[in-house]
Design a protein around this motif. Structure first.
Motif, short mmCIF file in Angstrom:
data_model
loop_
_atom_site.label_atom_id
_atom_site.label_comp_id
_atom_site.label_asym_id
_atom_site.label_seq_id
_atom_site.Cartn_x
_atom_site.Cartn_y
_atom_site.Cartn_z
N PRO A 67 -8.98 7.39 -3.94
CA PRO A 67 -9.86 6.77 -2.95
C PRO A 67 -9.67 5.26 -2.83
CG PRO A 67 -11.07 8.42 -4.18
CD PRO A 67 -9.73 8.31 -4.84
N SER A 68 -9.39 4.59 -3.94
CA SER A 68 -9.22 3.14 -3.89
C SER A 68 -7.99 2.72 -3.09
CB SER A 68 -9.13 2.58 -5.30
OG SER A 68 -7.94 3.01 -5.95
N ASP A 69 -7.05 3.64 -2.88
CA ASP A 69 -5.84 3.29 -2.14
C ASP A 69 -6.15 2.98 -0.67
OD1 ASP A 69 -4.11 3.62 -4.32
OD2 ASP A 69 -4.01 5.77 -4.00
N SER A 70 -7.27 3.46 -0.17
CA SER A 70 -7.58 3.27 1.25
C SER A 70 -8.84 2.43 1.48
CB SER A 70 -7.75 4.63 1.94
OG SER A 70 -8.78 5.37 1.32
N THR A 71 -9.53 2.05 0.42
CA THR A 71 -10.81 1.37 0.60
C THR A 71 -10.77 -0.09 0.19
OG1 THR A 71 -11.55 2.08 -1.60
CG2 THR A 71 -12.12 3.51 0.27
N THR A 72 -9.64 -0.59 -0.22
CA THR A 72 -9.56 -1.99 -0.64
C THR A 72 -8.54 -2.74 0.19
OG1 THR A 72 -7.93 -1.34 -2.33
CG2 THR A 72 -10.23 -1.51 -3.03
N HIS A 73 -8.76 -4.04 0.30
CA HIS A 73 -7.82 -4.88 1.05
C HIS A 73 -6.67 -5.29 0.15
CE1 HIS A 73 -6.21 -7.89 3.73
NE2 HIS A 73 -6.25 -8.76 2.74
N LEU A 74 -5.47 -5.18 0.67
CA LEU A 74 -4.26 -5.56 -0.06
C LEU A 74 -3.58 -6.72 0.63
CD1 LEU A 74 -2.65 -2.09 -0.79
CD2 LEU A 74 -3.17 -3.77 -2.53
N ASP A 75 -3.04 -7.65 -0.16
CA ASP A 75 -2.13 -8.63 0.40
C ASP A 75 -0.81 -7.89 0.62
OD1 ASP A 75 -1.03 -10.92 1.33
OD2 ASP A 75 -0.95 -11.96 -0.59
N TRP A 76 -0.37 -7.79 1.85
CA TRP A 76 0.62 -6.79 2.28
C TRP A 76 1.82 -7.47 2.90
CZ3 TRP A 76 -0.17 -1.33 2.29
CH2 TRP A 76 0.70 -0.58 3.08
#
Length: 281
Positions: free
Chosen positions: A72-81
């Motif tokens: 779930p955390s793979d889609s619910t957090t903001h990543l510097d991408w």
């Protein structure tokens, strides 16, 4: 790797399939997952990293590539991408942007958790070097135990996820008779310079680097046990002369249409897997 005669089926899976058919069971809903073929130069060609799952895991005893389910955390957090945006990944993977980001994030997270390889860097043009010291190992352990999220781990060290280091390859769905099923997106990635794979996750009892063609031959000889997704994918990358050819092949592959192995039980003496999905290249 694909032949008209299909692929041999391990005895344990044949037993699962027969029990499922006899019980009239309902197929489990596949869990979305990601797996990564780590590649490195070897002479004029290249090698791929394989792990053998421990017997207590789903598909235990089989050689496969590092990977696992989307968290779930793979889609619910903001990543510097860095690299293609989630919307671009969505086009390649046949997913909505948020779902595509989750799959790409899962691929990078899992390869760090299971192989100790981090596809991230201080900016969009660099990758971290060695990540095997005690500090990094503690961070990897915290990630694996979900004491910290992947985005927080990267942010805490000022790192950017390098999504451009992952190249989409294919998508496979576990047969209906398996009690645990996965809808798995396959990626290829070059082992970053200065990094090394490590058997750290506790989910493997053997690891090896091997030329893809050699792995296929060893599987045919019964030395390495693999399921069709691994066998087929090894055959596909083995057809590439070098790593540049792998990258060229990845650019035009269908990574959105699922491929599903189906087990034909009509031959009592030799049940075999056959595939449905896009043509094998």
């Amino acid at each position: 790797m694909t032949t008209d005669r299909g692929f041999p089926a391990p005895t344990a899976l044949v037993a699962h399939a027969r029990r499922f058919r006899a019980s009239g069971g309902t197929p489990a809903v596949p869990r979305v997952a990601a797996t990564v073929l780590l590649l490195r130069p070897a002479g004029v060609g290249f090698e791929v990293y394989l792990i053998r799952r421990v017997a207590t895991m789903a598909f235990g005893g089989m050689y496969a590539f590092p990977g696992g389910g989307v968290d779930p955390s793979d889609s619910t957090t903001h990543l510097d991408w860095a690299g293609p945006e989630p919307a671009d990944w969505g086009v390649r993977l046949g997913l909505a942007p948020a779902a595509a980001q989750a799959v790409v994030c899962a691929a990078a997270r899992e390869v760090f958790e299971e192989a100790g390889v981090l596809l991230a860097g201080p900016d969009a043009s660099r990758v971290v070097g060695d990540v095997s010291d005690d500090g990094w190992e503690a961070a990897r352990g915290d990630l694996e135990q979900r004491r910290i999220g992947f985005a927080d781990l990267l942010a805490g060290r000022g790192l950017t996820l390098r999504s451009d280091l992952l190249l989409p390859w294919s998508r496979w769905v576990t047969p209906e008779f398996e009690p645990r099923r996965f809808d798995t997106y396959f990626f290829v990635a070059l082992l970053p310079g200065g990094q090394r794979t490590r058997d750290v996750s506790g989910e493997a009892d053997h690891t090896l680097w091997v030329r893809p063609a050699d792995a296929g031959e060893r599987a045919a000889a019964g030395e390495l046990t693999m399921l069709p997704p691994t066998l087929v994918t090894l055959g596909e990358v083995a057809a590439c002369a070098d790593l540049a050819a792998v990258a060229r092949a990845a650019a035009s592959r269908d990574a959105a249409t699922p491929i599903t192995p189906h087990l034909d039980l009509s031959d009592e003496d030799e049940p075999r897997f056959y595939l449905t999905g896009p043509p094998m290249s």
